[in-house]
Design a protein around this motif. Structure first.
Motif, mmCIF file in Angstrom:
data_model
loop_
_atom_site.group_PDB
_atom_site.id
_atom_site.type_symbol
_atom_site.label_atom_id
_atom_site.label_comp_id
_atom_site.label_asym_id
_atom_site.label_seq_id
_atom_site.Cartn_x
_atom_site.Cartn_y
_atom_site.Cartn_z
ATOM 1 N N TRP A 172 9.275 3.501 3.186
ATOM 2 C CA TRP A 172 8.333 3.718 4.272
ATOM 3 C C TRP A 172 7.331 4.791 3.889
ATOM 4 O O TRP A 172 7.700 5.854 3.407
ATOM 5 C CB TRP A 172 9.060 4.135 5.546
ATOM 6 C CG TRP A 172 9.783 3.001 6.225
ATOM 7 C CD1 TRP A 172 11.085 2.653 6.060
ATOM 8 C CD2 TRP A 172 9.216 2.073 7.141
ATOM 9 N NE1 TRP A 172 11.372 1.550 6.820
ATOM 10 C CE2 TRP A 172 10.236 1.175 7.503
ATOM 11 C CE3 TRP A 172 7.945 1.894 7.688
ATOM 12 C CZ2 TRP A 172 10.029 0.127 8.389
ATOM 13 C CZ3 TRP A 172 7.733 0.859 8.580
ATOM 14 C CH2 TRP A 172 8.772 -0.014 8.932
ATOM 15 N N MET A 176 4.200 2.633 7.411
ATOM 16 C CA MET A 176 4.191 1.266 6.897
ATOM 17 C C MET A 176 5.265 1.116 5.823
ATOM 18 O O MET A 176 5.557 2.071 5.090
ATOM 19 C CB MET A 176 2.822 0.908 6.318
ATOM 20 C CG MET A 176 1.688 0.960 7.328
ATOM 21 S SD MET A 176 0.141 0.253 6.696
ATOM 22 C CE MET A 176 0.555 -1.491 6.668
ATOM 23 N N GLU A 178 6.472 -0.207 2.386
ATOM 24 C CA GLU A 178 6.003 -0.682 1.090
ATOM 25 C C GLU A 178 7.135 -1.437 0.412
ATOM 26 O O GLU A 178 8.251 -0.927 0.287
ATOM 27 C CB GLU A 178 5.559 0.489 0.215
ATOM 28 C CG GLU A 178 5.010 0.074 -1.137
ATOM 29 C CD GLU A 178 4.573 1.269 -1.970
ATOM 30 O OE1 GLU A 178 5.320 1.667 -2.879
ATOM 31 O OE2 GLU A 178 3.488 1.814 -1.688
#
Length: 417
Positions: A172, A176, A178
């Motif tokens: 994270w 978001m 990854e």
């Protein structure tokens, strides 16, 4: 000098072809001079580290370009032994074709690349194909020829290939997630088949206009949609008009004996011992080949291509069948060779896979396609044939290793629906 704007189109194109041939002949003269400079040790004589450095300053080439020309010159130039005997070039057939102006410097580099995996006697076939096709198509031809020549050889025992291990890393960052993944051949093909239909550009509408998202964003949105689909479990994306599947194609005799390889619908090959396990999995379609390696017809007559017909086309064409095109099956549509409006039926023998670009080209230009001996065969427009002063030829289907076949007069064209 005749004003080019006054020339008819076919004459202008013919003039362009002649100019390109002359350029290639002059390029061959340049290669011979480079080879001679290399033979006499010009770099040392002039105080340079090597010949590419000489050309970099003398001709103002980038070093990468200079190295390419020196390498090609070494392949095409003859050698003189200390006793004065002349040795043939490393690629003698290629050297003759370049001297005629039939091949470009880019062709030479690709021929040299593919010949590393082929015996010397295969050079004639490779050069013959290169005379009719662009360098990228020659590379694909050489790869397929090498596979066909060595597919029956015993598998090497040393060194053993490292086993493919699936890897997945999540982290994270700023709210978001990854994701990084490394998937084995089969799993990667399944993942690609799932994601691709969801990542296509949205249809253009009056309100939203065209889909301007870059491919990376479309694939990211597709992955998010795939997650939602999997959460619902009973709804899966469609691919070519059917639920997502992975087609595994191989000869029946090879399957029975557990020898050879099978081919996934993305062109990757897997050992035969994995096929039985795959055939037991949901969403895996085994497609066996009949006599002469031609797919068994599993379709029926209807205007739209059924899932069964499409699977057979994928096994036969392995993607866009247009000469030199490498678009995979998932980016292709079925095309009626004899159009439905002209009485053509919807069957394997009247169909060919084409990517969107070449599908449009066939419908909107003088290019033509016919089925000859079960193989889609393409004909260039009359204008292009006159420009090259070549006889009518059919470019070989991408799955065949054969020179172009001479054909007779083209059939009359019908109005395309």
């Amino acid at each position: 000098m005749i004003e080019t704007r006054l020339l008819p189109t076919d004459e202008l194109l013919r003039s362009l072809v002649d100019e390109v041939v002359e350029i290639r002949v002059r390029e061959n003269a340049v290669l011979q001079k480079i080879a001679e400079l290399d033979r006499r040790g010009a770099a040392v004589e002039l105080g340079y580290k090597n010949l590419p450095q000489v050309l970099r300053h003398a001709v103002r080439w980038d070093l990468t370009t200079a190295k390419k020309w020196v390498a090609n010159a070494g392949l095409l130039g003859s050698e003189i032994t200390p006793t004065g005997s002349e040795l043939a070039p490393v690629l003698p057939v290629t050297a003759d074709a370049v001297a005629e102006g039939a091949l470009s410097v880019e062709h030479v580099a690709v021929v040299a690349e593919v010949m590393k995996a082929l015996p010397a006697e295969a050079e004639g076939s490779v050069v013959g194909f290169a005379r009719e096709h662009e360098p990228s198509a020659v590379r694909a031809f050489g790869k397929e020829l090498a596979y066909r020549l060595y597919q029956d050889d015993p598998e090497p025992r040393e060194p053993e290939p490292a086993p493919q291990v699936n890897q997945h890393v999540m982290q994270w960052k700023n709210g978001m997630l990854e994701i990084k993944a490394l998937l084995d051949t089969v799993t990667g093909a399944k993942y690609q088949a799932l994601l691709d239909p969801l990542a296509k550009p949205r249809p253009e509408t009056a309100d939203d206009g065209p889909d301007l998202r870059p491919r990376s964003e479309r694939e990211g949105d597709a992955l998010a949609e795939l997650v939602d689909l999997m959460l619902r479990a009973d709804q899966l994306p469609e691919h070519g008009g059917e639920p997502v599947t992975l087609t595994v194609t191989m000869r029946y005799d090879d399957l029975a004996k557990q020898v050879g390889h099978a081919t996934l619908d993305n062109g990757e090959r897997i050992p035969a011992e994995q096929v039985r396990q795959l055939a037991c999995s949901a969403g895996i379609i085994p497609l066996l080949l009949g006599a002469k390696s031609r797919p068994m017809d599993i379709g029926r007559k209807t205007r739209t291509f059924t899932a069964g017909i499409r699977r057979t086309l994928v096994a036969r064409d392995r993607g866009c069948a247009f000469p030199g095109c490498g678009r995979p099956p998932r980016q292709c549509d079925g095309h009626h060779i004899r159009h439905w409006s002209d009485g053509g039926d919807t069957s394997v023998d009247n169909a060919v896979l084409l990517c969107r670009h070449h599908h449009t080209l066939i419908h909107q230009s003088e290019w033509d396609v016919t089925m000859e001996h079960g193989i889609p065969t393409f004909y260039a427009p009359p204008l292009a044939r006159r420009a090259t002063q070549a006889p009518e030829k059919s470019s070989p289907h991408r799955g065949l290793i054969a020179p172009p076949v001479l054909v007779g007069r083209r059939r009359s064209r019908a109005v395309k629906a």
